[in-house]
Design a protein around this motif. Structure first.
Motif, mmCIF file in Angstrom:
data_model
loop_
_atom_site.group_PDB
_atom_site.id
_atom_site.type_symbol
_atom_site.label_atom_id
_atom_site.label_comp_id
_atom_site.label_asym_id
_atom_site.label_seq_id
_atom_site.Cartn_x
_atom_site.Cartn_y
_atom_site.Cartn_z
ATOM 1 N N SER A 1 83.086 -12.226 79.791
ATOM 2 C CA SER A 1 82.124 -11.610 81.176
ATOM 3 C C SER A 1 82.261 -12.917 82.172
ATOM 4 O O SER A 1 82.340 -12.447 83.263
ATOM 5 C CB SER A 1 80.651 -11.654 80.512
ATOM 6 O OG SER A 1 80.160 -12.913 80.561
ATOM 7 N N MET B 1 82.467 -12.617 73.834
ATOM 8 C CA MET B 1 82.010 -11.829 74.936
ATOM 9 C C MET B 1 81.643 -12.688 76.137
ATOM 10 O O MET B 1 81.611 -12.165 77.373
ATOM 11 C CB MET B 1 80.724 -11.033 74.182
ATOM 12 C CG MET B 1 81.170 -10.024 73.439
ATOM 13 S SD MET B 1 81.870 -8.675 74.076
ATOM 14 C CE MET B 1 80.458 -7.658 74.548
ATOM 15 N N ASN B 2 81.098 -13.822 75.966
ATOM 16 C CA ASN B 2 80.512 -14.692 76.995
ATOM 17 C C ASN B 2 81.667 -14.723 77.828
ATOM 18 O O ASN B 2 81.504 -14.940 79.148
ATOM 19 C CB ASN B 2 79.755 -15.706 76.440
ATOM 20 C CG ASN B 2 78.221 -15.840 76.925
ATOM 21 O OD1 ASN B 2 78.169 -15.508 77.940
ATOM 22 N ND2 ASN B 2 77.459 -16.283 75.993
ATOM 23 N N ILE C 1 77.103 -6.408 79.200
ATOM 24 C CA ILE C 1 77.662 -7.390 78.322
ATOM 25 C C ILE C 1 76.233 -8.095 77.657
ATOM 26 O O ILE C 1 76.155 -8.441 76.464
ATOM 27 C CB ILE C 1 78.385 -8.467 78.728
ATOM 28 C CG1 ILE C 1 79.862 -8.002 78.927
ATOM 29 C CG2 ILE C 1 78.541 -9.588 77.838
ATOM 30 C CD1 ILE C 1 81.091 -8.679 79.517
ATOM 31 N N SER D 1 79.890 -13.301 70.088
ATOM 32 C CA SER D 1 79.270 -13.560 71.289
ATOM 33 C C SER D 1 80.049 -14.374 72.331
ATOM 34 O O SER D 1 79.760 -14.632 73.210
ATOM 35 C CB SER D 1 77.675 -13.827 70.762
ATOM 36 O OG SER D 1 77.785 -14.661 69.880
ATOM 37 N N VAL E 1 74.899 -5.629 75.282
ATOM 38 C CA VAL E 1 75.970 -5.410 74.033
ATOM 39 C C VAL E 1 75.244 -6.735 73.152
ATOM 40 O O VAL E 1 75.170 -6.503 71.982
ATOM 41 C CB VAL E 1 77.234 -5.656 74.188
ATOM 42 C CG1 VAL E 1 78.029 -5.776 73.058
ATOM 43 C CG2 VAL E 1 77.873 -4.199 74.889
ATOM 44 N N MET E 2 75.029 -7.918 73.473
ATOM 45 C CA MET E 2 74.628 -9.123 72.648
ATOM 46 C C MET E 2 73.197 -8.560 72.203
ATOM 47 O O MET E 2 73.137 -9.068 71.182
ATOM 48 C CB MET E 2 74.577 -10.096 73.876
ATOM 49 C CG MET E 2 75.731 -10.320 74.628
ATOM 50 S SD MET E 2 76.920 -11.616 73.812
ATOM 51 C CE MET E 2 76.550 -13.096 74.739
ATOM 52 N N LEU F 1 78.594 -5.520 84.990
ATOM 53 C CA LEU F 1 79.445 -5.877 83.762
ATOM 54 C C LEU F 1 78.636 -6.867 82.908
ATOM 55 O O LEU F 1 78.689 -6.689 82.062
ATOM 56 C CB LEU F 1 80.802 -6.256 84.017
ATOM 57 C CG LEU F 1 82.009 -5.124 84.399
ATOM 58 C CD1 LEU F 1 83.076 -5.733 84.885
ATOM 59 C CD2 LEU F 1 82.104 -4.549 82.920
ATOM 60 N N ALA F 2 77.926 -7.671 83.885
ATOM 61 C CA ALA F 2 77.108 -8.728 83.342
ATOM 62 C C ALA F 2 76.191 -8.062 82.420
ATOM 63 O O ALA F 2 75.730 -8.552 81.244
ATOM 64 C CB ALA F 2 76.879 -9.820 84.065
#
Lengths: 381, 272
Positions: free
Chosen positions: A368, A364-365, A290, A361, A293-294, A286-287
């Motif tokens: 995660s 998102m961070n 993400i 972002s 995605v970033m 998952l990390a």
């Protein structure tokens, strides 16, 4: 410091003072550097927010988030950024759709299937993708890929459908077939006969569906190659090394004991990978997603060069064959003309966009971080 | 993109008129940039003591630098705006315009496109999105792909003023960052329409007749071709006669200057 009998081991007072001071100095120096990088984050937030707030004061929130008319240079200027948000989202989703399945399969292949020697060669080669400058990707997208999509778009799309959907549907047919045979055990007790009936039927249905889809795509004419699909594919490829290498590290970290334990219980290699290794390393995967995605959402040069930069919501919204505009490209493209002198809204709107990107972002961070923590708890680590 | 042309340091030179270590800083339009660079090279070859730097960062940035006092010459492919004049006046700067050459904006299509001619009205409707298929203007049954320069450029502003008549370009239009990118997109897209400077027309794209006039140096100079514009260099006040700045800013009036302008693909202001 307690004094012991052996005086040879005791430092002189001066030496111990020296040591204490140098320890203190070293620690405070390192602390200073660490806090500097933390402060940098706060300063970035502060300065972007400082220039973003005047925009919302001048123009309000409604137009920026709900209008589809983006004419920053018109008089009166209009700042409807909705199509730009949609464009950013569409491209990011597209890049994820390309990078995540490819990246995770590649990571599984690297960590569990390939022999060690091959892996040592293949992984650095994939990581080279990250070393190519984004402007080179953009140039490729604009000069090579866009004309290719325009001239042979139908063929490319239908082959793509066969390559991507083919294996997925084949797997689905096998799983579905097995389930059906199980269900029909009462009517048809012999599984071999049931299989002989069910698999051909399902197979033909899938093939018909695939043929229908690919012939429809074959007839499709792409009028402009600089569109969301082009950029999504290129961004997906750019995000690939991040996804592959982070999730491969996570899969490796699952450890040899887990794999051997699974084999010892009689699991096949596929069962071990799907039921043991991937769930065990899901937080790392998952990390990786993400981070991918970033990478896709923050990329500027490629989208500025090859997305078409049309500030309009595609019709229908998921139509990736139409040009779109993203936040990053808008900031890069409008920077030169926008300044305090010639109209402050036009200047501050770019900061408002930068703030939205930053906020996204940041969220998102955070997400995660939470996911990683949760899955760690579940695994009892 | 910043391109710096540094003067070659010559050991012993007789500077014709310039004093020792004079400096001219030029900033602005990417369209006028090639002219400024050609003039700078030409001038520095004759006067090695004068150091001229040319930065290409867009017309808007040129005006900005002039207002901030960080350049001596602002090169612009559009006239200064009211707001820019006002900002300059507030700082005690008086921008004076020098028209160094003329430029047409040919409307470009793919060479395979059978359409030969459009009116300004038709071009406007195409960019507004009211005409969306080539068959409506006598071409094949293909959706038109409109391509424009980004809103940052002087070329865009000229087009917006002369063709769009201040109406807003439709949302479907694609935006690219340079004249070269426009040509690249048009030559690779059969259904595209775009516009670029006169110097960017070559065999790979087809320029259309507009209102019956084909864009060329002659039709731009006579004013017959409807989508044409002057290119500017702005200075703070009129430069003092005899100074290097004065000599630089009047190069376009000399025969050599006009030849350079023509060679780059623009149209000289005066016939020689």
């Amino acid at each position: 410091m307690s004094k012991t009998a052996n005086t040879n081991l005791i430092m002189s007072d001066a030496a111990s003072r020296r040591q204490r001071i140098s320890t203190l100095l070293g620690q405070s120096f390192l602390f200073l550097i660490t806090s500097l990088s933390t402060f940098a984050v706060f300063f970035i937030f502060y300065f972007i927010l400082k220039d973003a707030i005047p925009f919302f004061k001048l123009e309000g929130f409604t137009e920026f988030f709900s209008s589809t008319r983006w004419y920053p240079s018109g008089s009166p200027a209009e700042f409807g950024a909705l199509p730009i948000f949609v464009g950013t989202g569409l491209v990011t989703l597209g890049a994820v759709a390309v990078a995540v399945p490819l990246g995770i399969s590649a990571a599984v292949c690297l960590s569990d299937l390939l022999p060690f020697k091959v892996r040592q060669i293949v992984k650095p080669v994939i990581e080279v993708l990250a070393a190519i400058p984004s402007v080179a990707y953009g140039f490729f997208a604009l000069v090579v890929f866009a004309p290719l999509l325009q001239n042979h778009g139908g063929i490319i799309l239908s082959t793509g459908v066969w390559l991507v959907l083919g294996p997925i549907l084949a797997l689905l047919v096998i799983v579905l077939g097995d389930l059906l045979i199980d269900k029909l055990r009462k009517q048809i007790p012999n599984p071999k006969i049931a299989g002989a009936i069910i698999f051909p039927i399902l197979g033909t249905l899938t093939l018909i569906f695939l043929f229908q889809l690919s012939t429809r795509l074959l007839g499709l004419e792409i009028s402009s190659g600089t569109n969301a699909l082009n950029v999504s594919i290129i961004l997906g490829i750019m995000a690939l090394p991040t996804v592959v290498s982070v999730s491969e590290d996570a899969l490796q970290a699952a450890g040899r004991e887990l794999r051997e334990g699974s084999y010892a219980l009689g699991a096949t290699r596929a069962e071990t990978i799907i039921k043991t290794i991937i769930p065990a390393s899901i937080s790392g995967i998952l990390a990786a997603v993400i981070l991918g995605v970033m990478r896709a959402i923050g990329e500027t040069m490629v989208v500025w060069m090859a997305s078409g930069n049309a500030s309009r919501i595609p019709e229908p919204w998921y139509n990736v064959l139409q040009p779109i505009r993203t936040l990053t490209a808008t900031i890069a493209g409008d920077m030169g003309e926008a300044d305090h002198v010639t109209g402050s809204s036009r200047f501050h709107v770019l900061f408002a966009m930068a703030f939205c990107l930053l906020a996204f972002s940041f969220i998102m961070n955070l997400v995660s971080e939470i996911i990683v923590k949760r899955s760690r708890k579940k695994l009892g680590k | 993109m910043k391109i710096q042309i540094l003067a070659m340091t010559a050991a012993a030179t007789v500077a014709a008129t310039a004093g020792a270590s004079d400096k001219i800083v030029i900033d602005g339009s990417t369209t006028v940039g090639p002219i400024a660079k050609a003039f700078a090279e030409y001038y520095m070859a004759a006067n090695p003591d004068v150091n001229i730097t040319v930065s290409e960062s867009g017309s808007g940035n040129g005006a900005k630098s002039m207002v901030n006092g960080t350049c001596d010459v602002a090169i612009m492919s559009r006239p200064m705006k009211e707001t820019e004049f006002k900002a300059a006046a507030d700082k005690g700067i008086q921008p004076v315009a020098h028209v160094v050459s003329l430029d047409g904006l040919p409307i470009l299509v793919h060479p395979s496109n059978p359409v030969q001619e459009l009116t300004v009205e038709q071009v406007r409707k195409i960019y507004l999105g009211e005409i969306s298929n080539w068959k409506e203007v006598g071409g094949p049954d293909k959706a038109i792909v409109t391509i424009s320069r980004d809103t940052n450029s002087g070329t865009y502003e000229t087009f917006a003023k002369l063709v769009m008549n201040k109406e807003k370009i439709g949302g479907k239009c694609e935006y690219v960052g340079s004249n070269g990118a426009i040509r690249q997109r048009v030559q690779s897209t059969p259904a595209a329409i775009g516009y670029a400077g006169l110097g960017f027309v070559d065999k790979t794209v087809k320029a259309l007749k507009i209102n019956g006039i084909y864009p060329s140096a002659e039709t731009v100079q006579t004013g017959e071709y409807p989508v044409a514009r002057p290119l500017f260099m702005y200075t703070d006040g009129y430069p003092k006669l005899g100074t290097p700045l004065y000599q630089f800013i009047t190069i376009h009036l000399t025969e050599d200057g006009q030849e350079m302008v023509e060679e780059i693909g623009f149209v000289p202001v005066t016939a020689y």
